[in-house]
Scaffold this motif. Structure first.
Motif: not given
Length: 293
Positions: A189-195
């Motif tokens: 999952i893209p880090p921006s979404y995870l964060l």
């Protein structure tokens, strides 16, 4: 009167009515809770104006899934046993709190509420006794450290003694499966979404959940009577909704087989005997602050 005598005084038909599980209330509350998460999460995901501020309410509604997972450990919010398990497992994955292990942790807490050596909520890590300790507690540091340590112990085939021997294997493989799922999410999952949609909201929502949980047993005496060692907190309808009626916590500890939707009725029958009642979470927090060194 202690909780055992109080329950014994209730007529059998009253106890049966209080413990009857109904599908409607749980499904309606679950749908509303998911709607709140989707609404706040969509606002963040779409990057709408001041989207980063919306991570806080997203985090609060996400972290309060803890109260739903807690209810699922008692198999009370839904009529289908498999559905309780599925919802509890989903909450555990989202909250980084494996459901099967948490059930045994929580049942041990019910058996030994307030016991400083046997209640796993406080054994080895008592409630904060100074303002500095309270500030650290509110960050969720102790929660994350304790849960991750338990997760690693379980994955290494060293579950705590409160896990029944016949369930040890299942708890071990649950921990390993969860670690694999979370690692897969981190890698795919893209880090921006995870964060923005998961990790940061979980961190931001912790202080609200920590303050809420502190009121359940904080400043209560370590006695066996559930009407004395657990607090009921009078609060708003919105908080009772978000917390699945768990502000009626003394009632829940006295009679944990009662589903969340019947706790207000149980409160009517027990309120004259409750020994720990707070007029609100702000009032309890002020009392707790006055008690600190």
């Amino acid at each position: 009167m202690d909780h055992k005598a109080l329950l014994a005084s209730l007529p059998p038909d009253t106890r049966a009515a209080l413990t009857r599980r109904r599908p409607g209330p749980g499904l309606a509350r679950l749908a509303a809770h998911i709607t709140l998460i989707l609404a706040t999460g969509s606002y963040v995901a779409l990057g709408l104006p001041l989207w980063w501020l919306m991570m806080l309410p997203l985090g609060v509604v996400m972290t309060f899934l803890f109260t739903l997972e807690h209810e699922c450990t008692h198999a009370t919010p839904f009529t289908g046993g498999w559905f309780n398990e599925a919802v509890g497992t989903a909450c555990g994955l989202l909250l980084i709190l494996p459901f099967r292990w948490f059930r045994f942790f929580h049942l041990a807490h019910h058996r030994h509420t307030g016991d400083p050596t046997r209640d796993p909520e406080i054994a080895g890590h008592p409630r904060p006794g100074t303002r500095a300790a309270l500030a650290l507690y509110l960050t969720g540091w102790g929660f994350w450290r304790g849960n991750l340590a338990a997760l690693l112990r379980n994955a290494a085939a060293r579950p705590a003694p409160y896990v029944p021997p016949r369930q040890r294997r299942a708890v071990i493989w649950e921990a390993r499966a969860h670690i694999a799922i979370w690692l897969t999410a981190l890698l795919t999952i893209p880090p921006s979404y995870l964060l923005s949609l998961w990790l940061l909201p979980l961190l931001l929502g912790q202080p609200a959940l920590r303050l809420y949980l502190l009121a359940e047993h904080g400043l209560c005496p370590p006695v066996a009577n559930m009407l004395a060692n657990t607090r009921t907190t009078r609060t708003t309808r919105a908080i009772r909704f978000l917390a699945w009626n768990m502000p009626y916590h003394a009632e829940h500890h006295a009679f944990p087989a009662v589903p969340f939707h019947a706790l207000p009725k149980l409160h009517e029958k027990t309120r004259a005997h409750l020994q720990q009642v707070s007029p609100g979470y702000a009032a309890f927090t002020r009392s707790y602050l006055r008690s600190l060194r």
